[in-house]
Write a protein that holds these residues in place. Sequence first.
Motif, PDB file in Angstrom:
ATOM      1  N   ASN A  90       0.957  -1.269  -0.110  1.00  0.00           N
ATOM      2  CA  ASN A  90      -0.091  -0.088   0.038  1.00  0.00           C
ATOM      3  C   ASN A  90       0.986   1.131   0.067  1.00  0.00           C
ATOM      4  N   MET A  91       0.955   1.711  -1.101  1.00  0.00           N
ATOM      5  CA  MET A  91       2.203   3.091  -1.487  1.00  0.00           C
ATOM      6  C   MET A  91       1.610   4.217  -1.377  1.00  0.00           C
ATOM      7  N   GLN A  92       0.226   4.267  -0.592  1.00  0.00           N
ATOM      8  CA  GLN A  92      -0.315   5.489  -0.670  1.00  0.00           C
ATOM      9  C   GLN A  92       0.523   6.593   0.398  1.00  0.00           C
ATOM     10  N   GLU A  93       0.444   7.502   0.051  1.00  0.00           N
ATOM     11  CA  GLU A  93       1.194   8.762   0.935  1.00  0.00           C
ATOM     12  C   GLU A  93       0.692   8.720   2.296  1.00  0.00           C
ATOM     13  N   ILE A  94       1.619   8.651   3.248  1.00  0.00           N
ATOM     14  CA  ILE A  94       1.474   8.569   4.945  1.00  0.00           C
ATOM     15  C   ILE A  94       0.960   9.988   5.019  1.00  0.00           C
ATOM     16  N   LYS A  95      -0.035   9.924   5.960  1.00  0.00           N
ATOM     17  CA  LYS A  95      -0.980  11.228   6.307  1.00  0.00           C
ATOM     18  C   LYS A  95      -0.019  11.730   7.452  1.00  0.00           C
ATOM     19  N   PRO A  96       0.023  13.151   7.675  1.00  0.00           N
ATOM     20  CA  PRO A  96       0.837  13.571   8.705  1.00  0.00           C
ATOM     21  C   PRO A  96       0.045  13.492   9.833  1.00  0.00           C
ATOM     22  N   PHE A  97       0.954  12.907  11.068  1.00  0.00           N
ATOM     23  CA  PHE A  97       0.357  13.018  12.231  1.00  0.00           C
ATOM     24  C   PHE A  97       1.521  12.877  13.333  1.00  0.00           C
ATOM     25  N   ASP A  98       1.113  13.222  14.646  1.00  0.00           N
ATOM     26  CA  ASP A  98       2.122  13.079  15.708  1.00  0.00           C
ATOM     27  C   ASP A  98       2.875  11.893  15.868  1.00  0.00           C
ATOM     28  N   TRP A  99       3.971  11.452  15.024  1.00  0.00           N
ATOM     29  CA  TRP A  99       4.652  10.174  15.294  1.00  0.00           C
ATOM     30  C   TRP A  99       5.053   9.795  16.709  1.00  0.00           C
ATOM     31  N   SER A 100       5.372  10.852  17.385  1.00  0.00           N
ATOM     32  CA  SER A 100       5.632  10.757  18.749  1.00  0.00           C
ATOM     33  C   SER A 100       4.574  10.186  19.708  1.00  0.00           C
ATOM     34  N   PHE A 101       3.467  10.074  19.132  1.00  0.00           N
ATOM     35  CA  PHE A 101       2.299   9.411  19.960  1.00  0.00           C
ATOM     36  C   PHE A 101       1.979  10.363  21.275  1.00  0.00           C
ATOM     37  N   THR A 102       2.404  11.706  21.353  1.00  0.00           N
ATOM     38  CA  THR A 102       2.182  12.718  22.473  1.00  0.00           C
ATOM     39  C   THR A 102       0.569  12.480  22.762  1.00  0.00           C
ATOM     40  N   THR A 103       0.431  12.286  24.078  1.00  0.00           N
ATOM     41  CA  THR A 103      -1.122  12.297  24.502  1.00  0.00           C
ATOM     42  C   THR A 103      -0.946  13.054  26.055  1.00  0.00           C
ATOM     43  N   ASP A 104      -2.147  13.817  26.021  1.00  0.00           N
ATOM     44  CA  ASP A 104      -2.520  14.489  27.450  1.00  0.00           C
ATOM     45  C   ASP A 104      -3.558  13.915  28.119  1.00  0.00           C
ATOM     46  N   TYR A 105      -3.841  12.741  27.758  1.00  0.00           N
ATOM     47  CA  TYR A 105      -4.950  11.663  28.404  1.00  0.00           C
ATOM     48  C   TYR A 105      -4.905  11.869  29.970  1.00  0.00           C
ATOM     49  N   GLN A 106      -5.994  12.069  30.426  1.00  0.00           N
ATOM     50  CA  GLN A 106      -6.137  12.296  31.967  1.00  0.00           C
ATOM     51  C   GLN A 106      -7.126  11.324  32.581  1.00  0.00           C
ATOM     52  N   GLY A 107      -7.433  10.187  31.899  1.00  0.00           N
ATOM     53  CA  GLY A 107      -8.574   9.255  32.471  1.00  0.00           C
ATOM     54  C   GLY A 107      -9.806   9.496  31.674  1.00  0.00           C
ATOM     55  N   THR A 108     -10.866   8.513  31.666  1.00  0.00           N
ATOM     56  CA  THR A 108     -11.939   8.570  31.298  1.00  0.00           C
ATOM     57  C   THR A 108     -13.075   8.467  32.340  1.00  0.00           C
ATOM     58  N   TYR A 109     -13.910   9.523  32.368  1.00  0.00           N
ATOM     59  CA  TYR A 109     -15.039   9.441  33.744  1.00  0.00           C
ATOM     60  C   TYR A 109     -16.327   9.427  32.876  1.00  0.00           C
ATOM     61  N   ASN A 110     -17.302   8.917  33.644  1.00  0.00           N
ATOM     62  CA  ASN A 110     -18.815   8.842  33.489  1.00  0.00           C
ATOM     63  C   ASN A 110     -19.130  10.116  33.936  1.00  0.00           C
ATOM     64  N   ASP A 111     -20.772  10.103  33.824  1.00  0.00           N
ATOM     65  CA  ASP A 111     -21.298  11.347  34.128  1.00  0.00           C
ATOM     66  C   ASP A 111     -21.533  11.557  35.638  1.00  0.00           C
ATOM     67  N   LYS A 112     -21.291  10.591  36.292  1.00  0.00           N
ATOM     68  CA  LYS A 112     -21.335  10.813  37.673  1.00  0.00           C
ATOM     69  C   LYS A 112     -20.067  11.633  38.448  1.00  0.00           C
ATOM     70  N   ILE A 113     -19.125  11.775  37.742  1.00  0.00           N
ATOM     71  CA  ILE A 113     -17.643  12.523  37.913  1.00  0.00           C
ATOM     72  C   ILE A 113     -18.022  13.870  37.546  1.00  0.00           C
ATOM     73  N   ARG A 114     -17.819  14.862  38.496  1.00  0.00           N
ATOM     74  CA  ARG A 114     -17.937  16.441  38.418  1.00  0.00           C
ATOM     75  C   ARG A 114     -16.693  17.141  38.359  1.00  0.00           C
ATOM     76  N   CYS A 115     -16.058  17.654  37.566  1.00  0.00           N
ATOM     77  CA  CYS A 115     -14.667  18.274  37.598  1.00  0.00           C
ATOM     78  C   CYS A 115     -14.778  19.704  37.995  1.00  0.00           C
ATOM     79  N   GLU A 116     -14.030  20.267  38.811  1.00  0.00           N
ATOM     80  CA  GLU A 116     -13.924  21.585  39.424  1.00  0.00           C
ATOM     81  C   GLU A 116     -12.444  22.034  39.462  1.00  0.00           C
ATOM     82  N   ASP A 117     -11.813  23.074  38.760  1.00  0.00           N
ATOM     83  CA  ASP A 117     -10.548  23.624  38.890  1.00  0.00           C
ATOM     84  C   ASP A 117     -10.329  24.009  40.581  1.00  0.00           C
ATOM     85  N   THR A 118      -9.338  23.742  40.902  1.00  0.00           N
ATOM     86  CA  THR A 118      -9.029  24.036  42.346  1.00  0.00           C
ATOM     87  C   THR A 118      -7.514  24.631  42.518  1.00  0.00           C
TER      88      THR A 118
END
Length: 271
Positions: A120-148
């Motif tokens: 499959n010699m199609q052109e490689i799409k640009p993306f962050d090849w370092s796989f940098t992620t700012d993932y901070q977990g996955t919460y359901n709707d019973k979790i309420r976030c407030e800055d502090t």
Amino acid sequence: MEIDHDIPRLPVDTESYKFNGDWDIVYHKSHILKSMCTNNHKCIKDDPGCCELCCYEFKLELPHLPEMVFSKNNLVLTHKNGARIEFNPLDALARVKNGKSSIRVACADEWKSSRDDAANMQEIKPFDWSFTTDYQGTYNDKIRCEDTDAKLNIFKLMQKERILFYHDLSLFEDELHDHGIAACSVKIRVMPSGFFILLSYFLRVDGVLIRMNGTRFHYEIGNNYILKEYTSREAKFESIKHLPPAIYTTPSEIEKHLTITLKKTQKLFFD
């Protein structure tokens, strides 16, 4: 008798722990995601028979996945009232940007070419090849976030306590074609006074930079919230080249030498 190689036979490692009568904590741990489609590249998006690899590729729409994706690994905390926090590789990779990486080095092109599919010699799409992620977990709707403005009680966390439950899970990892490493993992430690979770992303591009995104969660018995602190750190190799090389491969050691670029603290209310 012919062996069906499409049927996963490796056992899934799992363990659960009930904390203080309020929290159910469970982790699942298994093998890495297969590198080939098990349906001979005939998978269809949203089809129930779609293989796990294609499900990842359809959902993420990234040109490439990391070398090692621990697709079945996850850590889940569920409160008795239904509040739920989860850590998994799919949601972590969903935070990787589809666009050119800000890190422009020769090894980026080498990394891409190493993952070229000859069929499959199609052109490689640009993306962050370092796989940098700012993932901070996955919460359901019973979790309420407030800055502090509250801060993690580091001194309390440093006190010696009996460890009731502990585990360390890898979510994904890539060696960037032997030019460094990009890795995401989550650790949990449960003590009599509460629990502590560290979700971390670590990037080292040799000769270029080191980047760390870390999210710390601390729950103390008696509180109706979990304190969450997200910190992003980074340093060019030029600014840390005076350090012993061994430190570069030890996140806990190099962390103190990186510059904080972003810091945010929140309370995750579950009451």
